[in-house]
Design a protein around this motif. Structure first.
Motif, PDB file in Angstrom:
ATOM      1  N   ILE A 273       9.160  11.344   6.512  1.00 52.74           N
ATOM      2  CA  ILE A 273       8.429  11.939   7.633  1.00 52.74           C
ATOM      3  C   ILE A 273       7.441  10.916   8.174  1.00 52.74           C
ATOM      4  O   ILE A 273       6.383  10.673   7.597  1.00 52.74           O
ATOM      5  N   THR A 274       7.835  10.276   9.261  1.00 59.04           N
ATOM      6  CA  THR A 274       6.969   9.284   9.903  1.00 59.04           C
ATOM      7  C   THR A 274       6.820   9.690  11.361  1.00 59.04           C
ATOM      8  O   THR A 274       7.810   9.969  12.028  1.00 59.04           O
ATOM      9  N   ILE A 275       5.585   9.788  11.830  1.00 59.62           N
ATOM     10  CA  ILE A 275       5.382  10.111  13.240  1.00 59.62           C
ATOM     11  C   ILE A 275       4.376   9.138  13.852  1.00 59.62           C
ATOM     12  O   ILE A 275       3.636   8.448  13.138  1.00 59.62           O
ATOM     13  N   ALA A 276       4.390   9.093  15.161  1.00 67.21           N
ATOM     14  CA  ALA A 276       3.432   8.255  15.872  1.00 67.21           C
ATOM     15  C   ALA A 276       2.649   9.117  16.844  1.00 67.21           C
ATOM     16  O   ALA A 276       3.189  10.066  17.426  1.00 67.21           O
ATOM     17  N   THR A 277       1.394   8.795  16.999  1.00 65.31           N
ATOM     18  CA  THR A 277       0.558   9.522  17.961  1.00 65.31           C
ATOM     19  C   THR A 277      -0.355   8.520  18.671  1.00 65.31           C
ATOM     20  O   THR A 277      -0.288   7.318  18.413  1.00 65.31           O
ATOM     21  N   TRP A 278      -1.191   9.021  19.551  1.00 64.14           N
ATOM     22  CA  TRP A 278      -2.088   8.135  20.308  1.00 64.14           C
ATOM     23  C   TRP A 278      -3.056   7.416  19.387  1.00 64.14           C
ATOM     24  O   TRP A 278      -3.570   7.998  18.428  1.00 64.14           O
TER      25      TRP A 278
ATOM     26  N   GLU B 283       0.849  -1.207   0.000  1.00 60.16           N
ATOM     27  CA  GLU B 283       0.000   0.000   0.000  1.00 60.16           C
ATOM     28  C   GLU B 283       0.882   1.254   0.000  1.00 60.16           C
ATOM     29  O   GLU B 283       0.641   2.194  -0.758  1.00 60.16           O
ATOM     30  N   LEU B 284       1.909   1.255   0.852  1.00 61.98           N
ATOM     31  CA  LEU B 284       2.798   2.423   0.941  1.00 61.98           C
ATOM     32  C   LEU B 284       3.557   2.618  -0.367  1.00 61.98           C
ATOM     33  O   LEU B 284       3.729   3.747  -0.825  1.00 61.98           O
ATOM     34  N   ALA B 285       3.974   1.521  -0.998  1.00 58.94           N
ATOM     35  CA  ALA B 285       4.692   1.625  -2.274  1.00 58.94           C
ATOM     36  C   ALA B 285       3.768   2.163  -3.366  1.00 58.94           C
ATOM     37  O   ALA B 285       4.179   2.951  -4.217  1.00 58.94           O
ATOM     38  N   ALA B 286       2.494   1.750  -3.345  1.00 63.45           N
ATOM     39  CA  ALA B 286       1.539   2.197  -4.365  1.00 63.45           C
ATOM     40  C   ALA B 286       1.222   3.692  -4.200  1.00 63.45           C
ATOM     41  O   ALA B 286       1.001   4.391  -5.191  1.00 63.45           O
ATOM     42  N   ILE B 287       1.190   4.160  -2.964  1.00 68.15           N
ATOM     43  CA  ILE B 287       0.778   5.534  -2.694  1.00 68.15           C
ATOM     44  C   ILE B 287       1.967   6.501  -2.670  1.00 68.15           C
ATOM     45  O   ILE B 287       1.881   7.609  -3.185  1.00 68.15           O
ATOM     46  N   GLY B 288       3.073   6.086  -2.051  1.00 70.48           N
ATOM     47  CA  GLY B 288       4.228   6.966  -1.916  1.00 70.48           C
ATOM     48  C   GLY B 288       3.899   8.241  -1.159  1.00 70.48           C
ATOM     49  O   GLY B 288       4.099   9.348  -1.647  1.00 70.48           O
ATOM     50  N   PRO B 289       3.416   8.116   0.077  1.00 68.97           N
ATOM     51  CA  PRO B 289       2.982   9.300   0.833  1.00 68.97           C
ATOM     52  C   PRO B 289       4.157  10.184   1.250  1.00 68.97           C
ATOM     53  O   PRO B 289       5.293   9.711   1.327  1.00 68.97           O
ATOM     54  N   GLN B 290       3.853  11.449   1.536  1.00 73.25           N
ATOM     55  CA  GLN B 290       4.881  12.347   2.089  1.00 73.25           C
ATOM     56  C   GLN B 290       5.001  12.166   3.599  1.00 73.25           C
ATOM     57  O   GLN B 290       6.043  12.442   4.175  1.00 73.25           O
ATOM     58  N   VAL B 291       3.906  11.733   4.208  1.00 73.14           N
ATOM     59  CA  VAL B 291       3.882  11.561   5.661  1.00 73.14           C
ATOM     60  C   VAL B 291       3.160  10.263   6.023  1.00 73.14           C
ATOM     61  O   VAL B 291       2.116   9.949   5.447  1.00 73.14           O
ATOM     62  N   ILE B 292       3.715   9.540   6.989  1.00 74.19           N
ATOM     63  CA  ILE B 292       2.997   8.402   7.571  1.00 74.19           C
ATOM     64  C   ILE B 292       2.732   8.723   9.038  1.00 74.19           C
ATOM     65  O   ILE B 292       3.643   9.143   9.758  1.00 74.19           O
ATOM     66  N   VAL B 293       1.489   8.544   9.453  1.00 79.40           N
ATOM     67  CA  VAL B 293       1.126   8.733  10.858  1.00 79.40           C
ATOM     68  C   VAL B 293       0.749   7.375  11.441  1.00 79.40           C
ATOM     69  O   VAL B 293      -0.221   6.752  11.004  1.00 79.40           O
ATOM     70  N   CYS B 294       1.530   6.924  12.406  1.00 83.89           N
ATOM     71  CA  CYS B 294       1.221   5.671  13.093  1.00 83.89           C
ATOM     72  C   CYS B 294       0.275   5.978  14.242  1.00 83.89           C
ATOM     73  O   CYS B 294       0.577   6.821  15.093  1.00 83.89           O
ATOM     74  N   LEU B 295      -0.862   5.303  14.261  1.00 76.80           N
ATOM     75  CA  LEU B 295      -1.811   5.485  15.350  1.00 76.80           C
ATOM     76  C   LEU B 295      -1.578   4.375  16.378  1.00 76.80           C
ATOM     77  O   LEU B 295      -1.943   3.223  16.159  1.00 76.80           O
ATOM     78  N   GLY B 296      -0.906   4.720  17.465  1.00 78.58           N
ATOM     79  CA  GLY B 296      -0.701   3.761  18.546  1.00 78.58           C
ATOM     80  C   GLY B 296       0.569   2.952  18.451  1.00 78.58           C
ATOM     81  O   GLY B 296       1.284   2.963  17.445  1.00 78.58           O
ATOM     82  N   ALA B 297       0.836   2.214  19.533  1.00 76.44           N
ATOM     83  CA  ALA B 297       2.098   1.495  19.690  1.00 76.44           C
ATOM     84  C   ALA B 297       2.281   0.362  18.685  1.00 76.44           C
ATOM     85  O   ALA B 297       3.397   0.127  18.198  1.00 76.44           O
ATOM     86  N   THR B 298       1.212  -0.344  18.345  1.00 75.43           N
ATOM     87  CA  THR B 298       1.365  -1.470  17.431  1.00 75.43           C
ATOM     88  C   THR B 298       1.847  -0.996  16.064  1.00 75.43           C
ATOM     89  O   THR B 298       2.810  -1.546  15.503  1.00 75.43           O
ATOM     90  N   ALA B 299       1.221   0.041  15.540  1.00 74.56           N
ATOM     91  CA  ALA B 299       1.642   0.580  14.245  1.00 74.56           C
ATOM     92  C   ALA B 299       3.042   1.170  14.349  1.00 74.56           C
ATOM     93  O   ALA B 299       3.886   0.962  13.467  1.00 74.56           O
TER      94      ALA B 299
END
Ligand code: URA
Length: 205
Positions: free
Chosen positions: A171-176, A129-145
């Protein structure tokens, strides 16, 4: 062990991926879940949100983040000035994992965290999915992600909101996780987490 790589379609576009994932049997979770819940949203999204796995509502409806956690996420996105239809929302694991329990009001399906084998088996879908989209930002929701993308040592309480590089995105970040916010008993803490979720989403915007 078998992984989703075994089920990859010839073409890596989102339509082919979704179709192929619908019959994935790379891990045992497909046996009890209703259906594969694949990612959804804009194929040209600049922001990809990654959750843990579908919950009870998502399993029944077949769409990510449509239950109580999804409602909270929708509100937070709105407050951050982000339209849900402009992002792509997916999960690390694409099948609901649960334990059935008897309660006085009947049977209930209690969410269970995916284990490392299930995450490993399902991971090729997320990577595709990430390869198909090539996002500028990934936001991980929670510890598992976050742990799936940053590694097992990632601590959400310490590194929440910090921009980091990963193999998938500069640019990859994680939040609650919205569900973690809903589970928080302390009202003051819950309201703080909610504010931080909105702040983190606004910061990537
Ligand atoms: N929680 C998740 O992590 N993902 C969903 O899709 C719904 C709830």
């Amino acid at each position: 062990a078998e992984t989703a790589a075994h089920f990859m379609p010839e073409h890596g576009d989102l339509v082919s991926l979704r179709q192929a994932a619908s019959t994935c049997r790379a891990c045992p979770l497909h046996q009890c879940a209703t259906q594969t819940v694949f990612g959804e949203g804009s194929p040209t999204a600049r922001i990809v949100l990654v959750g843990e796995q579908p919950g009870d509502r998502e399993d029944i409806e077949g769409h990510p983040f449509v239950g109580p956690a999804g409602k909270l996420l929708d509100e937070a996105l709105k407050q951050a000035g982000i339209e849900r239809r402009e992002v792509y929302i997916t999960n690390v694991v694409k099948h609901f994992k649960f334990r059935e329990t008897e309660t006085p009001r009947g049977k209930r399906r209690l969410h269970q965290k995916p284990d490392s084998r299930e995450i490993y088996a399902c991971r090729p879908w997320l990577e595709a999915e990430l390869a198909a989209i090539g996002p500028q930002v990934i936001v991980c929701l929670g510890a598992t992600a976050a742990q799936a993308l940053f590694g097992r040592d990632f601590a959400i309480t310490k590194d929440r909101g910090n921009v980091m590089r990963t193999d998938w995105c500069d640019i990859t970040i994680a939040t609650w996780h919205p569900a973690a916010i809903l589970r928080m008993q302390d009202a003051a803490r819950q309201s703080q987490m909610r504010t931080q979720l909105v702040e983190d989403l606004a910061s990537v915007k």
